[in-house]
Design a protein around this motif. Structure first.
Motif, PDB file in Angstrom:
ATOM      1  N   UNK A  57      18.478  -5.814   7.589  1.00 28.48           N
ATOM      2  CA  UNK A  57      18.559  -6.279   6.607  1.00 28.48           C
ATOM      3  C   UNK A  57      18.026  -4.910   5.652  1.00 28.48           C
ATOM      4  N   UNK A  58      18.292  -5.094   4.744  1.00 30.57           N
ATOM      5  CA  UNK A  58      18.326  -4.082   3.483  1.00 30.57           C
ATOM      6  C   UNK A  58      17.111  -3.936   3.051  1.00 30.57           C
ATOM      7  N   UNK A  59      16.787  -4.611   3.108  1.00 28.46           N
ATOM      8  CA  UNK A  59      14.910  -4.979   2.070  1.00 28.46           C
ATOM      9  C   UNK A  59      14.177  -4.846   2.605  1.00 28.46           C
ATOM     10  N   UNK A  60      13.369  -4.221   2.429  1.00 23.02           N
ATOM     11  CA  UNK A  60      11.854  -3.607   3.274  1.00 23.02           C
ATOM     12  C   UNK A  60      10.917  -4.700   3.396  1.00 23.02           C
ATOM     13  N   UNK A  61      10.377  -5.280   4.500  1.00 22.82           N
ATOM     14  CA  UNK A  61       9.290  -6.105   4.618  1.00 22.82           C
ATOM     15  C   UNK A  61       8.792  -5.801   4.892  1.00 22.82           C
ATOM     16  N   UNK A  62       7.947  -4.304   4.984  1.00 21.81           N
ATOM     17  CA  UNK A  62       7.342  -4.201   5.355  1.00 21.81           C
ATOM     18  C   UNK A  62       5.482  -3.219   4.747  1.00 21.81           C
ATOM     19  N   UNK A  63       4.490  -4.037   4.838  1.00 26.01           N
ATOM     20  CA  UNK A  63       3.101  -3.853   3.904  1.00 26.01           C
ATOM     21  C   UNK A  63       2.914  -2.714   4.120  1.00 26.01           C
ATOM     22  N   UNK A  64       3.256  -1.922   4.846  1.00 31.59           N
ATOM     23  CA  UNK A  64       2.376  -0.415   4.582  1.00 31.59           C
ATOM     24  C   UNK A  64       3.864   1.118   3.550  1.00 31.59           C
ATOM     25  N   UNK A  65       4.920  -0.148   3.343  1.00 34.94           N
ATOM     26  CA  UNK A  65       6.273   0.691   2.827  1.00 34.94           C
ATOM     27  C   UNK A  65       5.798  -0.067   1.178  1.00 34.94           C
ATOM     28  N   UNK A  66       5.645  -1.070   1.212  1.00 37.94           N
ATOM     29  CA  UNK A  66       5.110  -2.057  -0.323  1.00 37.94           C
ATOM     30  C   UNK A  66       4.587  -1.029  -1.176  1.00 37.94           C
ATOM     31  N   UNK A  67       3.195  -1.431  -0.375  1.00 37.93           N
ATOM     32  CA  UNK A  67       2.240  -0.742  -0.990  1.00 37.93           C
ATOM     33  C   UNK A  67       0.993  -0.627  -0.127  1.00 37.93           C
ATOM     34  N   UNK A  68       1.030   1.015   0.235  1.00 37.78           N
ATOM     35  CA  UNK A  68       0.416   1.729   0.638  1.00 37.78           C
ATOM     36  C   UNK A  68      -0.663   1.949   0.771  1.00 37.78           C
ATOM     37  N   UNK A  69      -1.234   1.221   0.194  1.00 40.71           N
ATOM     38  CA  UNK A  69      -2.798   1.316   0.001  1.00 40.71           C
ATOM     39  C   UNK A  69      -3.743   0.506   1.667  1.00 40.71           C
ATOM     40  N   UNK A  70      -2.801  -0.408   2.188  1.00 44.46           N
ATOM     41  CA  UNK A  70      -3.258  -1.297   3.219  1.00 44.46           C
ATOM     42  C   UNK A  70      -3.353  -0.141   4.032  1.00 44.46           C
ATOM     43  N   UNK A  71      -2.858   1.237   3.918  1.00 41.26           N
ATOM     44  CA  UNK A  71      -3.400   1.955   5.268  1.00 41.26           C
ATOM     45  C   UNK A  71      -4.563   1.990   5.080  1.00 41.26           C
ATOM     46  N   UNK A  72      -5.025   2.345   3.903  1.00 46.42           N
ATOM     47  CA  UNK A  72      -6.889   2.612   3.656  1.00 46.42           C
ATOM     48  C   UNK A  72      -7.538   1.824   4.979  1.00 46.42           C
ATOM     49  N   UNK A  73      -6.936   0.563   5.046  1.00 45.39           N
ATOM     50  CA  UNK A  73      -7.589   0.153   5.914  1.00 45.39           C
ATOM     51  C   UNK A  73      -7.734  -0.259   7.704  1.00 45.39           C
ATOM     52  N   UNK A  74      -6.935   0.874   8.051  1.00 48.95           N
ATOM     53  CA  UNK A  74      -6.583   1.128   9.538  1.00 48.95           C
ATOM     54  C   UNK A  74      -7.572   1.567   9.986  1.00 48.95           C
ATOM     55  N   UNK A  75      -8.220   2.843   9.031  1.00 51.80           N
ATOM     56  CA  UNK A  75      -9.698   4.176   9.766  1.00 51.80           C
ATOM     57  C   UNK A  75     -10.488   3.098   9.962  1.00 51.80           C
ATOM     58  N   UNK A  76     -11.045   1.895   9.120  1.00 53.44           N
ATOM     59  CA  UNK A  76     -12.515   0.962   9.314  1.00 53.44           C
ATOM     60  C   UNK A  76     -11.864   0.534  10.391  1.00 53.44           C
ATOM     61  N   UNK A  77     -10.955  -0.196  10.603  1.00 51.94           N
ATOM     62  CA  UNK A  77     -10.669  -1.280  11.607  1.00 51.94           C
ATOM     63  C   UNK A  77     -10.978  -1.018  12.770  1.00 51.94           C
ATOM     64  N   UNK A  78     -10.045   0.763  13.113  1.00 52.06           N
ATOM     65  CA  UNK A  78     -10.010   1.270  14.054  1.00 52.06           C
ATOM     66  C   UNK A  78     -11.807   1.245  14.603  1.00 52.06           C
ATOM     67  N   UNK A  79     -12.589   2.393  13.445  1.00 49.98           N
ATOM     68  CA  UNK A  79     -13.718   2.667  13.938  1.00 49.98           C
ATOM     69  C   UNK A  79     -14.612   1.301  14.612  1.00 49.98           C
TER      70      UNK A  79
END
Length: 105
Positions: A57-79
């Motif tokens: 595919x040439x279109x990106x479907x990655x939620x972390x590339x589309x909206x980088x603010x989702x990455x801020x939820x990763x740290x509390x999830x691991x904790x």
């Protein structure tokens, strides 16, 4: 090329294990919901990245590339995942407090 195919298989395996954990036939076992969330994010990221790199595919479907603010939820999830492993009993209200800051950002 080989590592991209391995990445595709790892992503598929993470998503497969996540589905198996969700539909576990043993109801008496406690499932750590944060582990399921980690497997979903990691599996989806690996799977989508491998599909893009392999040229399916040439279109990106990655939620972390589309909206980088989702990455801020990763740290509390691991904790919270490790906290729930160490302390068996936890209250949902206290756990939801950890998601206030990522939501505001």
């Amino acid at each position: 090329m080989f590592l991209n195919v391995v990445s595709l298989l790892v992503g598929f395996l993470c998503l497969f294990v996540m589905v198996l954990m969700l539909f576990n036939p043993k109801p008496n076992r406690e499932t750590n919901i944060y582990l399921i969330m980690i497997l979903f994010v990691a599996g989806l990221q690996r799977f989508v990245n491998a599909i893009e790199v392999l040229g399916f595919t040439t279109i990106t479907y990655s939620p972390l590339k589309i909206r980088l603010t989702f990455a801020f939820y990763i740290v509390p999830i691991y904790y919270l995942f490790f906290r729930r492993l160490i302390h068996k009993n936890s209250k949902l209200k206290k756990e939801l407090l950890h998601f206030i800051l990522p939501t505001l950002l």
